[in-house]
Design a protein around this motif. Structure first.
Motif, short mmCIF file in Angstrom:
data_model
loop_
_atom_site.label_atom_id
_atom_site.label_comp_id
_atom_site.label_asym_id
_atom_site.label_seq_id
_atom_site.Cartn_x
_atom_site.Cartn_y
_atom_site.Cartn_z
N PHE A 273 28.40 65.57 31.99
CA PHE A 273 27.36 66.38 31.37
C PHE A 273 26.00 65.68 31.44
N ASP A 274 25.96 64.39 31.10
CA ASP A 274 24.69 63.66 31.11
C ASP A 274 24.06 63.69 32.49
N THR A 275 24.87 63.57 33.53
CA THR A 275 24.35 63.60 34.90
C THR A 275 23.74 64.96 35.21
N LEU A 276 24.43 66.03 34.83
CA LEU A 276 23.89 67.37 35.05
C LEU A 276 22.62 67.60 34.23
N ALA A 277 22.59 67.06 33.02
CA ALA A 277 21.41 67.23 32.16
C ALA A 277 20.20 66.52 32.74
N TYR A 278 20.40 65.31 33.23
CA TYR A 278 19.27 64.60 33.85
C TYR A 278 18.87 65.26 35.18
N ALA A 279 19.85 65.75 35.92
CA ALA A 279 19.56 66.42 37.18
C ALA A 279 18.68 67.64 36.95
N ARG A 298 34.31 68.78 35.89
CA ARG A 298 35.16 67.87 36.64
C ARG A 298 34.31 66.88 37.43
N ARG A 299 34.70 65.63 37.36
CA ARG A 299 33.96 64.57 38.04
C ARG A 299 33.99 64.75 39.55
N ASN A 300 35.14 65.14 40.10
CA ASN A 300 35.25 65.25 41.56
C ASN A 300 34.49 66.47 42.11
N SER A 301 34.14 67.43 41.23
CA SER A 301 33.37 68.61 41.67
C SER A 301 31.87 68.40 41.53
N LEU A 302 31.49 67.33 40.86
CA LEU A 302 30.07 67.10 40.58
C LEU A 302 29.20 66.99 41.83
N LEU A 410 19.71 62.46 43.16
CA LEU A 410 21.06 62.12 42.72
C LEU A 410 22.08 62.49 43.80
N VAL A 411 21.79 63.55 44.57
CA VAL A 411 22.74 64.00 45.60
C VAL A 411 22.83 63.01 46.76
N LEU A 412 21.91 62.07 46.85
CA LEU A 412 21.92 61.13 47.96
C LEU A 412 22.96 60.04 47.79
N ASP A 413 23.48 59.87 46.58
CA ASP A 413 24.43 58.79 46.30
C ASP A 413 25.86 59.31 46.29
N SER A 414 26.77 58.50 46.78
CA SER A 414 28.19 58.91 46.82
C SER A 414 28.79 58.97 45.42
N ASP A 415 28.20 58.24 44.48
CA ASP A 415 28.66 58.28 43.09
C ASP A 415 27.47 58.64 42.21
N PRO A 416 27.16 59.93 42.08
CA PRO A 416 25.96 60.34 41.35
C PRO A 416 25.97 59.94 39.88
N ILE A 417 27.15 59.81 39.26
CA ILE A 417 27.22 59.40 37.85
C ILE A 417 26.75 57.96 37.70
N GLU A 418 27.27 57.07 38.52
CA GLU A 418 26.87 55.66 38.44
C GLU A 418 25.39 55.49 38.78
N TYR A 419 24.95 56.21 39.83
CA TYR A 419 23.54 56.14 40.22
C TYR A 419 22.63 56.67 39.10
N CYS A 420 23.03 57.78 38.48
CA CYS A 420 22.24 58.37 37.40
C CYS A 420 22.12 57.41 36.23
N GLU A 421 23.23 56.78 35.85
CA GLU A 421 23.20 55.84 34.72
C GLU A 421 22.29 54.66 35.02
N ARG A 422 22.35 54.18 36.25
CA ARG A 422 21.52 53.03 36.63
C ARG A 422 20.04 53.40 36.65
N VAL A 423 19.72 54.59 37.18
CA VAL A 423 18.33 55.01 37.28
C VAL A 423 17.74 55.31 35.91
N THR A 424 18.44 56.08 35.10
CA THR A 424 17.88 56.51 33.81
C THR A 424 17.81 55.38 32.79
N SER A 425 18.60 54.34 32.96
CA SER A 425 18.57 53.23 32.00
C SER A 425 17.30 52.40 32.13
N LYS A 426 16.66 52.43 33.31
CA LYS A 426 15.46 51.62 33.52
C LYS A 426 14.33 52.44 34.15
#
Length: 530
Positions: A273-279, A298-302, A410-426
């Motif tokens: 959800f957080d990834t979709l909200a930031y997206a 679902r994580r695999n559908s993200l 976010l779509v450029l990364d193979s793991d958008p959740i991990e990328y989103c967390e890293r980007v939004t934290s800083k």
């Protein structure tokens, strides 16, 4: 307290029904109160954030307190301004004045302030017979596409000062304190000349008996020389700040308020959800849309959900604008290439190599005017959002800072959740990727004639859009079937069809013919308005 944004459009449901389920926060409450007071206001927000529903809420509350506060709300939509003949310089101004006069008279009559045949009402409408000035002007000014010769009707000018005088008379006779004009879709993104005329009119009409509140899109407004948004009006921005600490909580509240059945799913899948909200980059409508496509979160559908919305839908819709507005095609195509080939790769590379992350770009104020115009069109499409103008950038330069839609990288990364967390934290605005005035990427369009684009033959573009297939319209299956049976092949065919045309279909009586006709015309105007 959670600052909840609106999640409904008055286009989605009737305004009265939308207001019944409206979720209001302290911030929105303050905005509505300002829309009701005597200050001129420019309400700026991206598509889907909720400008229309705010205006409707203010209208509803003013209507309910009319008996005591004596403030008349007048809701005005300029959506059909796309049909105005463009070759005649004053045509749009004359049409706006007539439209405003007609809507004031309509509101006064609807709220029972005065009898319809009252002399002041007739004077405001410009009536000397059974028709009105507005009806005559609509016939003259909105039918240029019908005439193959391209000739223009001659229209008499309507003086804005007359509006002051007539409204003052109305207020005196009906014991009103003032009239509040709530102008939705005040300007069209692709006609800067109309934008300038509107804001000049807004400045000229503002006075003790008339207050104007206008909703606009951020980054694409051309105010002209006589109107200064921070002096002639109070400027209010509604776009949500993704750096705000309450951002995720607020976006979560929006979705749950719309569909309480999602509460458990969101609680069980917070990272998705957080990834979709930031997206969504602060846009409630896009967030709700992407969640509807991945309802179980679902994580695999993200990745597929993000790709469909941010790599395909947004940029594809931006490209489609070139078919509607052929004069802007070079700017539109360059803008997409600029985002895809240069902006997104640089942001993604920076975020993977630097500690401080970003989703911003900064463009020097001395960059070619065509560049700034192309970036404004990207704001209209939702790929960018203008945040700060005339702000300091690298090496003390002055320029404009834009927020790039997070979903687009976010779509450029193979793991958008991990990328989103890293980007939004800083995430930091200061880390914006900068483009100097002489950046080589600007060379392709720096010599393009922007004046030709902005002042070109708008009616030629209109005719091109009216020749588009009617299948492009957003209609129900039955309405599409009816249009097909009547052999209405183009959007222009649908616009020119009257109620009697729809009655030719078996089983369609006068009432349903009127409904189909109104729905078809609304769909046409929605399409033409972009």
């Amino acid at each position: 307290m959670v600052d909840e944004l609106f999640f409904l459009r008055t286009d989605d449901v009737p305004p009265s029904d939308a207001l019944k389920v409206l979720v209001m926060s302290p911030t929105e409450r303050k905005v509505v109160d300002k829309l009701k007071n005597r200050m001129p206001i420019v309400l700026s927000a991206s598509r889907g954030v909720g400008k229309t529903i705010l205006l409707r809420k203010a209208e509803d509350e003013l209507a309910k307190s009319l008996a005591t506060d004596r403030i008349l709300p007048v809701f005005v939509k300029f959506r059909d301004s796309t049909l105005i003949a463009a070759k005649q310089g004053d045509a749009f101004l004359v049409w706006m004045v007539a439209k405003i006069r007609d809507e004031i008279a309509r509101a006064a009559t609807a709220y029972g302030l005065m009898a319809p045949d009252n002399s002041v009402i007739r004077a405001i409408r410009g009536q000397s017979g059974p028709g009105s000035t507005m009806e005559e002007l609509e016939t003259k000014l909105t039918t240029a596409y019908r005439r193959k010769s391209g000739g223009e009707e001659t229209v008499e000018s309507l003086d804005p000062d007359d509006v002051h005088y007539l409204v003052e008379r109305l207020c005196a006779q009906a014991s009103l304190r003032r009239v509040v004009l709530l102008v939705d879709e005040a300007i069209h993104a692709f006609q800067p000349n109309q934008q300038r005329q509107f804001f000049t009119l807004m400045r000229n009409l503002s006075g003790p008996y008339i207050t104007i509140k206008a909703a606009v899109y951020p980054g694409i407004s051309t105010f002209g020389e006589s109107f200064h948004p921070n002096h002639d009006a109070t400027f209010i921005g509604l776009d949500r700040d993704i750096l705000d600490k309450s951002y995720l909580e607020a976006m979560r509240s929006i979705v749950i308020a719309k569909d309480s059945g999602l509460r458990r799913t969101i609680e069980d899948n917070p990272a998705v959800f957080d990834t979709l909200a930031y997206a969504a980059t602060g846009n409630p409508r896009i967030l709700v849309k992407t969640i509807s496509e991945n309802r179980r979160l679902r994580r695999n559908s993200l990745p597929d959900t993000l790709r469909q919305q941010y790599q395909e839908a947004i940029l594809s819709e931006h490209t489609d604008l070139a078919d509607k507005y052929s004069g802007h095609a070079p700017l539109i195509h360059w803008g997409r290439s600029f985002i895809e080939d240069h902006v997104l790769p640089r942001i993604y590379h920076r975020n993977n190599t630097k500690k401080e992350t970003t989703s911003h770009i900064w463009v020097h104020k001395d960059a070619p005017a065509t560049v700034h115009r192309a970036l404004q069109l990207l704001c209209y499409s939702g790929a960018l959002r203008q945040e700060d103008k005339n702000t300091r950038g690298p090496r003390n330069g002055i320029g404009t800072r834009y927020l790039v839609n997070l979903g687009c990288h976010l779509v450029l990364d193979s793991d958008p959740i991990e990328y989103c967390e890293r980007v939004t934290s800083k995430l930091s605005r200061r880390a914006a990727v900068d483009f100097p005035a002489d950046d080589e990427q600007f060379d392709e369009i720096k010599g393009h004639d922007l004046e030709t684009v902005d002042q070109g033959d708008a009616n030629a573009a209109l005719r091109a859009r009216l020749n588009t297939r009617a299948t492009r319209l957003d209609l129900t299956d039955f309405q599409r079937k009816t249009i097909t049976q009547l052999d209405l092949q183009t959007i222009g065919d649908v616009l020119l069809a009257d109620e009697n045309t729809f009655r030719k279909v078996r089983g369609v009586g006068p009432v349903y013919a009127r409904r189909i006709h109104n729905a078809a015309q609304a769909a046409v105007l929605e399409y033409l308005s972009g």
